[in-house]
Design a protein around this motif. Structure first.
Motif, PDB file in Angstrom:
ATOM      1  N   LEU A  77       1.132  -1.183   0.109  1.00  0.00           N
ATOM      2  CA  LEU A  77      -0.091   0.051   0.028  1.00  0.00           C
ATOM      3  C   LEU A  77       0.843   1.307  -0.062  1.00  0.00           C
ATOM      4  CD1 LEU A  77      -2.607  -1.379   2.742  1.00  0.00           C
ATOM      5  CD2 LEU A  77      -2.682  -1.474   0.198  1.00  0.00           C
ATOM      6  N   ARG A  78       0.283   2.127  -0.725  1.00  0.00           N
ATOM      7  CA  ARG A  78       1.240   3.600  -0.921  1.00  0.00           C
ATOM      8  C   ARG A  78       0.284   4.717  -0.379  1.00  0.00           C
ATOM      9  NH1 ARG A  78       1.271   5.780  -5.211  1.00  0.00           N
ATOM     10  NH2 ARG A  78      -0.577   4.583  -6.482  1.00  0.00           N
ATOM     11  N   VAL A  79       1.136   5.612   0.470  1.00  0.00           N
ATOM     12  CA  VAL A  79       0.608   6.732   0.998  1.00  0.00           C
ATOM     13  C   VAL A  79       1.469   7.774   0.602  1.00  0.00           C
ATOM     14  CG1 VAL A  79      -0.088   7.694   3.156  1.00  0.00           C
ATOM     15  CG2 VAL A  79       0.027   5.424   3.150  1.00  0.00           C
ATOM     16  N   ASN A  80       0.578   8.991   0.097  1.00  0.00           N
ATOM     17  CA  ASN A  80       1.602  10.408  -0.150  1.00  0.00           C
ATOM     18  C   ASN A  80       0.533  11.386   0.200  1.00  0.00           C
ATOM     19  OD1 ASN A  80       3.851   9.626  -2.129  1.00  0.00           O
ATOM     20  ND2 ASN A  80       2.183   8.048  -2.894  1.00  0.00           N
ATOM     21  N   ALA A  81       1.083  12.531   0.058  1.00  0.00           N
ATOM     22  CA  ALA A  81       0.307  13.878   0.681  1.00  0.00           C
ATOM     23  C   ALA A  81       0.484  14.898  -0.362  1.00  0.00           C
ATOM     24  CB  ALA A  81       0.936  14.251   1.838  1.00  0.00           C
ATOM     25  N   ILE A  82      -0.537  15.700  -0.661  1.00  0.00           N
ATOM     26  CA  ILE A  82      -0.722  16.868  -1.466  1.00  0.00           C
ATOM     27  C   ILE A  82      -0.695  18.127  -0.710  1.00  0.00           C
ATOM     28  CG2 ILE A  82      -1.718  17.909  -3.526  1.00  0.00           C
ATOM     29  CD1 ILE A  82      -2.963  15.364  -4.275  1.00  0.00           C
ATOM     30  N   LEU A  83       0.180  18.826  -0.876  1.00  0.00           N
ATOM     31  CA  LEU A  83       0.344  20.117  -0.342  1.00  0.00           C
ATOM     32  C   LEU A  83      -0.367  21.294  -1.295  1.00  0.00           C
ATOM     33  CD1 LEU A  83       2.278  18.316   1.364  1.00  0.00           C
ATOM     34  CD2 LEU A  83       3.444  20.326   1.835  1.00  0.00           C
ATOM     35  N   PRO A  84      -1.723  21.601  -1.216  1.00  0.00           N
ATOM     36  CA  PRO A  84      -2.137  22.782  -2.178  1.00  0.00           C
ATOM     37  C   PRO A  84      -1.869  24.002  -1.484  1.00  0.00           C
ATOM     38  CG  PRO A  84      -3.970  21.066  -1.450  1.00  0.00           C
ATOM     39  CD  PRO A  84      -2.572  20.816  -0.659  1.00  0.00           C
ATOM     40  N   GLY A  85      -1.735  24.871  -2.497  1.00  0.00           N
ATOM     41  CA  GLY A  85      -1.266  26.314  -2.051  1.00  0.00           C
ATOM     42  C   GLY A  85      -2.702  26.950  -2.000  1.00  0.00           C
ATOM     43  N   ALA A  86      -2.611  28.325  -2.732  1.00  0.00           N
ATOM     44  CA  ALA A  86      -4.090  29.022  -2.665  1.00  0.00           C
ATOM     45  C   ALA A  86      -4.957  28.428  -3.688  1.00  0.00           C
ATOM     46  CB  ALA A  86      -3.706  30.506  -3.090  1.00  0.00           C
ATOM     47  N   ILE A  87      -5.972  27.757  -3.497  1.00  0.00           N
ATOM     48  CA  ILE A  87      -6.850  27.002  -4.363  1.00  0.00           C
ATOM     49  C   ILE A  87      -8.395  27.985  -4.309  1.00  0.00           C
ATOM     50  CG2 ILE A  87      -8.141  24.964  -4.855  1.00  0.00           C
ATOM     51  CD1 ILE A  87      -5.016  24.928  -5.246  1.00  0.00           C
ATOM     52  N   ASP A  88      -8.978  28.141  -5.151  1.00  0.00           N
ATOM     53  CA  ASP A  88     -10.165  28.877  -5.571  1.00  0.00           C
ATOM     54  C   ASP A  88     -11.293  28.113  -4.640  1.00  0.00           C
ATOM     55  OD1 ASP A  88     -11.961  31.144  -6.141  1.00  0.00           O
ATOM     56  OD2 ASP A  88     -11.959  30.603  -8.096  1.00  0.00           O
ATOM     57  N   THR A  89     -11.465  28.250  -3.436  1.00  0.00           N
ATOM     58  CA  THR A  89     -12.665  27.341  -2.920  1.00  0.00           C
ATOM     59  C   THR A  89     -13.420  28.536  -1.706  1.00  0.00           C
ATOM     60  OG1 THR A  89     -11.212  26.996  -0.998  1.00  0.00           O
ATOM     61  CG2 THR A  89     -11.088  25.355  -2.810  1.00  0.00           C
ATOM     62  N   THR A  90     -14.288  28.056  -1.224  1.00  0.00           N
ATOM     63  CA  THR A  90     -15.164  28.647  -0.488  1.00  0.00           C
ATOM     64  C   THR A  90     -14.159  29.235   0.875  1.00  0.00           C
ATOM     65  OG1 THR A  90     -17.107  27.697  -0.898  1.00  0.00           O
ATOM     66  CG2 THR A  90     -17.105  28.767   1.004  1.00  0.00           C
ATOM     67  N   MET A  91     -13.595  28.013   1.140  1.00  0.00           N
ATOM     68  CA  MET A  91     -12.555  28.006   2.486  1.00  0.00           C
ATOM     69  C   MET A  91     -11.704  29.350   2.358  1.00  0.00           C
ATOM     70  SD  MET A  91      -9.836  25.743   4.594  1.00  0.00           S
ATOM     71  CE  MET A  91     -11.178  24.569   4.958  1.00  0.00           C
ATOM     72  N   LEU A  92     -11.108  29.480   1.167  1.00  0.00           N
ATOM     73  CA  LEU A  92     -10.229  30.674   0.709  1.00  0.00           C
ATOM     74  C   LEU A  92     -10.843  31.835   0.723  1.00  0.00           C
ATOM     75  CD1 LEU A  92      -7.158  31.473   0.011  1.00  0.00           C
ATOM     76  CD2 LEU A  92      -7.972  31.168  -2.056  1.00  0.00           C
ATOM     77  N   ARG A  93     -11.935  31.954  -0.023  1.00  0.00           N
ATOM     78  CA  ARG A  93     -12.711  33.282  -0.094  1.00  0.00           C
ATOM     79  C   ARG A  93     -13.293  33.556   1.287  1.00  0.00           C
ATOM     80  NH1 ARG A  93     -14.176  30.274  -4.753  1.00  0.00           N
ATOM     81  NH2 ARG A  93     -16.216  29.415  -3.671  1.00  0.00           N
ATOM     82  N   ASP A  94     -13.557  32.830   2.212  1.00  0.00           N
ATOM     83  CA  ASP A  94     -14.112  33.068   3.536  1.00  0.00           C
ATOM     84  C   ASP A  94     -13.048  33.376   4.428  1.00  0.00           C
ATOM     85  OD1 ASP A  94     -16.696  32.827   2.510  1.00  0.00           O
ATOM     86  OD2 ASP A  94     -17.013  30.866   3.522  1.00  0.00           O
ATOM     87  N   SER A  95     -11.849  33.452   4.164  1.00  0.00           N
ATOM     88  CA  SER A  95     -10.701  33.481   4.955  1.00  0.00           C
ATOM     89  C   SER A  95     -10.664  35.159   5.485  1.00  0.00           C
ATOM     90  CB  SER A  95      -9.218  33.341   4.275  1.00  0.00           C
ATOM     91  OG  SER A  95      -8.287  33.976   4.892  1.00  0.00           O
TER      92      SER A  95
END
Length: 242
Positions: free
Chosen positions: A173-191
């Motif tokens: 089994l493999r396990v990896n992580a993604i580290l997004p930067g600024a992504i156009d989401t509701t969470m970002l817009r509501d920051s």
């Protein structure tokens, strides 16, 4: 990815839904897990896009029993489990001096413990060839004021990813992580940092949920079979500049 079964936590959010659509186009069976109910039209859209099947459950990823039930639901409905994408996350904006123990525990539960619990179930239930993908954040490496619990939890999630990859390797089994930067989401817009202008993002540095989804689908594919234990930044090069 055809005929694989996928759990997407945070599946009712912008990135979670984009991830689900990415796997739908690969013909996967998908279970959305979120604290908010997923609308029926969202599930219908996944099926129309190619998903073999699409279901949703409302669950708190910080609740061990809810996590166990989500995994059981996927295994029963789809005949097994091949991929988990841990997208669920939350932020609060508060200076460290105002944070209570409950604030730290809640953000750790949602951003770290939930993913760790899902990974434990994955190791018990997945066959060789399965994988877990943890959506962390660039805040794991560089951060901004007022989000200390979120940044700490995401940094811990990256560390956990490395540990899980080591333990998962003998299981196939493999396990990896993604580290997004600024992504156009509701969470970002509501920051509050964005709304106040304390943090300004160049439009050229603003990614879309589909950018994260495409990377998740790749990491779950056979083309990424030799990639495990990695934390991959997807931020349009924002952190790479002086």
């Amino acid at each position: 990815m055809v005929s694989r079964s996928v759990i997407v936590t945070g599946g009712a959010g912008d990135i979670g839904l984009a991830v689900a659509h990415g796997f739908a186009r690969e013909g996967a069976a998908i279970l959305l897990v979120d604290a908010r109910p997923a609308p029926d039209e969202a599930l219908a859209a996944l099926v129309s896009e190619g998903a073999r099947e699409a279901k949703a459950i409302t669950a708190d990823v910080g609740d061990p029993q809810a996590v166990a039930e989500a995994v059981e639901t996927a295994c029963d409905a789809f005949g097994g489990l091949d991929v988990i994408v841990n997208v669920a996350g939350m932020m609060i904006y508060r200076p460290i001096v105002e944070l209570e123990a409950a604030d730290w525990r809640r953000l750790l539960d949602v951003n770290l413990v939930g993913a760790a619990l899902f990974t434990g179930h994955a190791f018990r239930r997945m066959k060789p060839g399965g994988c877990v993908i943890n959506i962390a954040s660039v805040h794991a490496r560089r951060t901004s004021p007022l989000v200390a619990p979120y940044a700490a939890a995401k940094a811990a999630l990256v560390s956990f990813t490395r540990s899980a990859a080591i333990e998962g390797k003998p299981l196939g089994l493999r396990v990896n992580a993604i580290l997004p930067g600024a992504i156009d989401t509701t969470m970002l817009r509501d920051s509050p940092n964005i709304r106040s202008g304390a943090e300004v993002i160049d439009p050229a540095d603003l990614g879309q949920p589909e950018d994260v989804a495409a990377l998740a689908v790749f990491l779950a594919s056979d083309a990424a079979r030799f990639i495990t234990g990695e934390d991959i930044v997807a931020d349009g090069g924002r952190m790479g500049r002086l």
